[in-house]
Design an enzyme around this catalytic site. Sequence first.
Site, short mmCIF file in Angstrom:
data_model
loop_
_atom_site.label_atom_id
_atom_site.label_comp_id
_atom_site.label_asym_id
_atom_site.label_seq_id
_atom_site.Cartn_x
_atom_site.Cartn_y
_atom_site.Cartn_z
CG MET A 1 8.15 -8.05 5.50
SD MET A 1 8.14 -6.59 6.47
CE MET A 1 7.97 -7.11 8.02
NE ARG A 2 12.26 -14.23 2.65
CZ ARG A 2 11.84 -14.94 3.12
NH1 ARG A 2 12.41 -15.36 4.31
NH2 ARG A 2 10.78 -15.71 3.00
CB SER B 1 -0.93 -0.03 0.98
OG SER B 1 -0.17 -0.17 2.35
NE ARG C 1 18.98 -15.41 5.66
CZ ARG C 1 18.01 -14.42 5.32
NH1 ARG C 1 18.31 -13.13 4.97
NH2 ARG C 1 16.96 -14.49 6.18
CG ASP D 1 13.95 -2.77 10.75
OD1 ASP D 1 13.95 -2.43 9.44
OD2 ASP D 1 13.35 -3.42 11.21
CB VAL E 1 19.68 -7.28 1.40
CG1 VAL E 1 18.25 -7.53 1.02
CG2 VAL E 1 19.76 -6.03 2.22
CG ASN F 1 13.70 -0.60 5.81
OD1 ASN F 1 12.85 -0.98 5.23
ND2 ASN F 1 13.76 -0.76 7.10
CB THR F 2 9.39 2.71 5.20
OG1 THR F 2 8.72 1.49 4.85
CG2 THR F 2 9.67 3.75 3.59
CG HIS F 3 10.79 0.00 11.30
ND1 HIS F 3 10.75 -1.46 11.18
CD2 HIS F 3 10.94 0.27 12.58
CE1 HIS F 3 10.53 -2.02 12.16
NE2 HIS F 3 10.43 -1.10 13.22
#
EC number: 2.1.2.2
Length: 189
Positions: free
Chosen positions: A90-91, A12, A65, A145, A93, A107-109
């Site tokens: 949701m991984r 979204s 991985r 994060d 890196v 990134n957004t958190h």
Amino acid sequence: MRIVVLVSGTGSNLQAVIDAVQDGSLANVEIAAVGADKHGTLGVERSAQAGIETFVVNFKDFEDRADWNHALTEKCLSYAPDYVVSSGFMRIVGEEFINAFDGTYINTHPALLPSFPGAHGVRDALAYGVKVTGCTVHIADTGVDTGPILRQEAVAIEDDDTEDTLHERIKVVERRLLIATLADLAQGK
Ligand code: GAR
């Protein structure tokens, strides 16, 4: 400014970016591609509907991985983006990815970092009982994060909030912050 956006879920926030690019309010930003770590995400579906190129580097297709991380890095590099944006990706890196996009992985958190990092930032803030949480847009590094904060805004927690009601209010702010951050980056700020 070319961006690749990575998603794992509903996308979204990504939709808000797509809308801002399409209506011209986010000038000079081109979404080169949207990628996911699994098949069947609404985020990829929304992007395909908007005529944006999509890809999946399916985490479950890789035994190791590091191999998944390598494939994701190569795929993202193939679009030669100026920035890669994790919008509900949701991984975590690995180093190869971070080295390839050093300082350009955003990134957004849904919490005020460094509080409540991880996959359940909204749930963890509610469980702790804090009265104020919020959202953060930051440059991501190899941590969970972590990395330099670009924008951050507080959201008050109401007594009757559930994880869903709080997350929805946070996302409204998050979309605005993400779009403002991308606008800054596109202007070279
Ligand atoms: C957003 O709130 C984003 O901050 C969060 O996932 C949501 C994705 O929503 N990301 C994290 O929690 C990463 N640690 P969306 O798929 O509806 O845009």
